[in-house]
Scaffold this motif. Structure first.
Motif, PDB file in Angstrom:
ATOM      1  N   ASP A   3       0.824  -1.209   0.000  1.00 16.39           N
ATOM      2  CA  ASP A   3       0.000   0.000   0.000  1.00 16.39           C
ATOM      3  C   ASP A   3       0.852   1.250   0.000  1.00 16.39           C
ATOM      4  O   ASP A   3       0.523   2.262  -0.615  1.00 16.39           O
ATOM      5  N   GLN A   4       1.977   1.163   0.713  1.00  9.83           N
ATOM      6  CA  GLN A   4       2.860   2.334   0.790  1.00  9.83           C
ATOM      7  C   GLN A   4       3.496   2.647  -0.558  1.00  9.83           C
ATOM      8  O   GLN A   4       3.645   3.796  -0.946  1.00  9.83           O
ATOM      9  N   GLU A   5       3.864   1.576  -1.332  1.00  9.62           N
ATOM     10  CA  GLU A   5       4.475   1.788  -2.630  1.00  9.62           C
ATOM     11  C   GLU A   5       3.461   2.287  -3.649  1.00  9.62           C
ATOM     12  O   GLU A   5       3.772   3.077  -4.525  1.00  9.62           O
ATOM     13  N   SER A   6       2.247   1.794  -3.555  1.00  5.63           N
ATOM     14  CA  SER A   6       1.251   2.174  -4.542  1.00  5.63           C
ATOM     15  C   SER A   6       0.745   3.596  -4.316  1.00  5.63           C
ATOM     16  O   SER A   6       0.287   4.247  -5.239  1.00  5.63           O
ATOM     17  N   ALA A   7       0.798   4.086  -3.082  1.00  5.47           N
ATOM     18  CA  ALA A   7       0.301   5.423  -2.802  1.00  5.47           C
ATOM     19  C   ALA A   7       1.252   6.460  -3.391  1.00  5.47           C
ATOM     20  O   ALA A   7       2.462   6.361  -3.206  1.00  5.47           O
ATOM     21  N   PRO A   8       0.751   7.421  -4.140  1.00  8.08           N
ATOM     22  CA  PRO A   8       1.627   8.439  -4.732  1.00  8.08           C
ATOM     23  C   PRO A   8       2.264   9.310  -3.663  1.00  8.08           C
ATOM     24  O   PRO A   8       1.615   9.687  -2.684  1.00  8.08           O
ATOM     25  N   CYS A   9       3.539   9.605  -3.882  1.00  5.43           N
ATOM     26  CA  CYS A   9       4.257  10.447  -2.930  1.00  5.43           C
ATOM     27  C   CYS A   9       3.860  11.903  -3.157  1.00  5.43           C
ATOM     28  O   CYS A   9       3.873  12.371  -4.301  1.00  5.43           O
ATOM     29  N   PRO A  10       3.497  12.621  -2.109  1.00  3.37           N
ATOM     30  CA  PRO A  10       3.085  14.018  -2.302  1.00  3.37           C
ATOM     31  C   PRO A  10       4.213  14.877  -2.836  1.00  3.37           C
ATOM     32  O   PRO A  10       5.388  14.652  -2.527  1.00  3.37           O
ATOM     33  N   LYS A  11       3.856  15.875  -3.645  1.00  3.88           N
ATOM     34  CA  LYS A  11       4.838  16.793  -4.213  1.00  3.88           C
ATOM     35  C   LYS A  11       4.752  18.146  -3.530  1.00  3.88           C
ATOM     36  O   LYS A  11       3.706  18.541  -3.017  1.00  3.88           O
ATOM     37  N   ILE A  12       5.878  18.825  -3.542  1.00  2.44           N
ATOM     38  CA  ILE A  12       5.959  20.162  -2.973  1.00  2.44           C
ATOM     39  C   ILE A  12       6.573  21.095  -4.009  1.00  2.44           C
ATOM     40  O   ILE A  12       7.191  20.648  -4.982  1.00  2.44           O
ATOM     41  N   LYS A  13       6.375  22.364  -3.805  1.00  7.80           N
ATOM     42  CA  LYS A  13       6.977  23.377  -4.661  1.00  7.80           C
ATOM     43  C   LYS A  13       8.049  24.118  -3.874  1.00  7.80           C
ATOM     44  O   LYS A  13       7.767  24.653  -2.811  1.00  7.80           O
ATOM     45  N   VAL A  14       9.259  24.099  -4.410  1.00  5.89           N
ATOM     46  CA  VAL A  14      10.359  24.795  -3.754  1.00  5.89           C
ATOM     47  C   VAL A  14      10.771  25.979  -4.618  1.00  5.89           C
ATOM     48  O   VAL A  14      10.701  25.930  -5.850  1.00  5.89           O
ATOM     49  N   ARG A  15      11.189  27.033  -3.958  1.00  2.95           N
ATOM     50  CA  ARG A  15      11.633  28.238  -4.648  1.00  2.95           C
ATOM     51  C   ARG A  15      13.158  28.280  -4.631  1.00  2.95           C
ATOM     52  O   ARG A  15      13.766  28.317  -3.565  1.00  2.95           O
ATOM     53  N   VAL A  16      13.731  28.277  -5.817  1.00  5.99           N
ATOM     54  CA  VAL A  16      15.189  28.242  -5.956  1.00  5.99           C
ATOM     55  C   VAL A  16      15.637  29.568  -6.561  1.00  5.99           C
ATOM     56  O   VAL A  16      15.207  29.944  -7.658  1.00  5.99           O
ATOM     57  N   THR A  17      16.500  30.274  -5.843  1.00  6.55           N
ATOM     58  CA  THR A  17      17.041  31.534  -6.340  1.00  6.55           C
ATOM     59  C   THR A  17      18.419  31.295  -6.936  1.00  6.55           C
ATOM     60  O   THR A  17      19.273  30.656  -6.331  1.00  6.55           O
ATOM     61  N   HIS A  18      18.607  31.816  -8.138  1.00  6.94           N
ATOM     62  CA  HIS A  18      19.893  31.699  -8.839  1.00  6.94           C
ATOM     63  C   HIS A  18      20.258  33.082  -9.343  1.00  6.94           C
ATOM     64  O   HIS A  18      19.779  33.533 -10.382  1.00  6.94           O
ATOM     65  N   GLY A  19      21.107  33.758  -8.587  1.00  9.64           N
ATOM     66  CA  GLY A  19      21.434  35.135  -8.929  1.00  9.64           C
ATOM     67  C   GLY A  19      20.205  36.010  -8.758  1.00  9.64           C
ATOM     68  O   GLY A  19      19.592  36.065  -7.687  1.00  9.64           O
ATOM     69  N   SER A  20      19.815  36.671  -9.824  1.00 11.05           N
ATOM     70  CA  SER A  20      18.625  37.513  -9.798  1.00 11.05           C
ATOM     71  C   SER A  20      17.382  36.768 -10.271  1.00 11.05           C
ATOM     72  O   SER A  20      16.300  37.346 -10.332  1.00 11.05           O
ATOM     73  N   SER A  21      17.535  35.487 -10.605  1.00 11.57           N
ATOM     74  CA  SER A  21      16.411  34.697 -11.121  1.00 11.57           C
ATOM     75  C   SER A  21      15.785  33.871 -10.007  1.00 11.57           C
ATOM     76  O   SER A  21      16.467  33.445  -9.065  1.00 11.57           O
ATOM     77  N   LEU A  22      14.496  33.642 -10.131  1.00 16.57           N
ATOM     78  CA  LEU A  22      13.754  32.816  -9.180  1.00 16.57           C
ATOM     79  C   LEU A  22      13.038  31.712  -9.945  1.00 16.57           C
ATOM     80  O   LEU A  22      12.293  31.978 -10.890  1.00 16.57           O
ATOM     81  N   HIS A  23      13.276  30.482  -9.549  1.00 19.77           N
ATOM     82  CA  HIS A  23      12.663  29.330 -10.201  1.00 19.77           C
ATOM     83  C   HIS A  23      11.813  28.578  -9.177  1.00 19.77           C
ATOM     84  O   HIS A  23      12.287  28.277  -8.081  1.00 19.77           O
ATOM     85  N   GLU A  24      10.587  28.274  -9.554  1.00 14.84           N
ATOM     86  CA  GLU A  24       9.699  27.486  -8.701  1.00 14.84           C
ATOM     87  C   GLU A  24       9.562  26.104  -9.324  1.00 14.84           C
ATOM     88  O   GLU A  24       9.049  25.964 -10.441  1.00 14.84           O
ATOM     89  N   VAL A  25      10.008  25.097  -8.604  1.00 19.43           N
ATOM     90  CA  VAL A  25      10.083  23.738  -9.134  1.00 19.43           C
ATOM     91  C   VAL A  25       9.189  22.829  -8.304  1.00 19.43           C
ATOM     92  O   VAL A  25       9.201  22.883  -7.070  1.00 19.43           O
ATOM     93  N   SER A  26       8.419  21.993  -8.983  1.00 20.21           N
ATOM     94  CA  SER A  26       7.593  20.990  -8.326  1.00 20.21           C
ATOM     95  C   SER A  26       8.385  19.686  -8.258  1.00 20.21           C
ATOM     96  O   SER A  26       8.846  19.170  -9.277  1.00 20.21           O
ATOM     97  N   VAL A  27       8.530  19.157  -7.048  1.00 22.02           N
ATOM     98  CA  VAL A  27       9.362  17.974  -6.847  1.00 22.02           C
ATOM     99  C   VAL A  27       8.762  17.134  -5.732  1.00 22.02           C
ATOM    100  O   VAL A  27       8.053  17.645  -4.859  1.00 22.02           O
ATOM    101  N   SER A  28       9.043  15.838  -5.780  1.00 25.16           N
ATOM    102  CA  SER A  28       8.590  14.942  -4.717  1.00 25.16           C
ATOM    103  C   SER A  28       9.296  15.293  -3.419  1.00 25.16           C
ATOM    104  O   SER A  28      10.505  15.553  -3.405  1.00 25.16           O
ATOM    105  N   MET A  29       8.546  15.281  -2.325  1.00 20.17           N
ATOM    106  CA  MET A  29       9.142  15.656  -1.052  1.00 20.17           C
ATOM    107  C   MET A  29      10.147  14.610  -0.567  1.00 20.17           C
ATOM    108  O   MET A  29      10.954  14.886   0.311  1.00 20.17           O
ATOM    109  N   GLN A  30      10.109  13.401  -1.137  1.00 20.42           N
ATOM    110  CA  GLN A  30      11.053  12.357  -0.777  1.00 20.42           C
ATOM    111  C   GLN A  30      12.204  12.250  -1.787  1.00 20.42           C
ATOM    112  O   GLN A  30      12.964  11.297  -1.763  1.00 20.42           O
TER     113      GLN A  30
END
Length: 254
Positions: free
Chosen positions: A49-76
């Motif tokens: 059941d644990q493997e079949s359940a989808p892992c929740p995703k989060i959005k992280v904000r990554v700053t690179h110099g003057s740029s800001l990138h919002e990336v959706s990634v699995s929390m695990q």
């Protein structure tokens, strides 16, 4: 009493749609377990059941110099997997990235959730200084090779012109006629100047191979001229005048 109940439940009743042998094969292939009270049921994998359940995703904000990138990634996911997602966004390869979270550089094998990364967390992306230096060295190396290739191409063009003049002189001598000795000497000198130019070009890789090919080519023409000088000297000078090949000589820098 317990033993008798377990003995009765040892083989489940075959489904009506199956024959006796088929039902027996199905029953034998199933992993059974005895629950409290003597009930025999199919064993369940607690991780299924644990493997079949989808892992929740989060959005992280990554700053690179003057740029800001919002990336959706699995929390695990790991920081290494996050780097791969950031590569097309930033133009930096994963090995060239440094991810800073909570003032500490994170290893590519570290997990986001274990490091405390949550939804809307901020991560700083920096380019690895060593990678930047390698890129600069590589850029200078490529520019150097490009200059070398361009210089070799210019010499090759000049050698093409001298090769055409050599063919004209060779054709005249092949007919048994003499040419002016100075024409052969001047042509040899011009070819030797091209050798000096090639020797002054610093080249590596493919450019070095191109330079070597041009050097051998010029050396071959010089050897041909030496043979023509001998043949030209042996021509019967009493019966004919030297043939002057009218060629427009170009001035070469020393």
């Amino acid at each position: 009493m317990m033993r008798m109940r377990m003995k009765k439940a040892a083989v489940p009743k075959a489904p009506m749609a199956m024959s006796g042998s088929a039902a027996k094969d199905v029953a034998d292939s199933i992993d059974w377990e005895v629950r409290p009270g003597g009930m025999l049921v199919q064993r369940r994998d607690p991780d299924a059941d644990q493997e079949s359940a989808p892992c929740p995703k989060i959005k992280v904000r990554v700053t690179h110099g003057s740029s800001l990138h919002e990336v959706s990634v699995s929390m695990q996911a790991t920081f290494g997997e996050l780097k791969k997602l950031l590569a097309p966004e930033t133009g930096l390869e994963p090995q060239d990235q440094k991810l800073i979270f909570r003032g500490k550089e994170r290893d590519g094998k570290d997990f986001l959730d274990l490091a405390g990364v949550k939804d809307k967390s901020k991560i700083v992306l920096m380019e690895d200084p060593m990678s930047r230096e390698k890129k600069y060295i590589e850029m200078r190396k490529n520019a150097k090779m490009e200059r070398a290739s361009r210089a070799i191409a210019e010499v090759s063009l000049e050698v093409d012109k001298l090769a055409a003049q050599l063919s004209s002189l060779e054709a005249v001598i092949a007919k048994g006629k003499r040419v002016a000795e100075n024409d052969l000497v001047d042509l040899t000198e011009m070819l030797m100047r091209q050798l000096v130019k090639l020797d002054s070009i610093t080249a590596d890789g493919d450019a070095k191979l191109q330079r070597r090919m041009q050097v051998r080519r010029v050396q071959k023409y010089v050897e041909t001229l030496d043979i023509l000088k001998v043949r030209n000297a042996r021509q019967n000078s009493s019966s004919q005048q030297p043939v002057v090949v009218t060629t427009k000589w170009e001035t070469f820098e020393s």
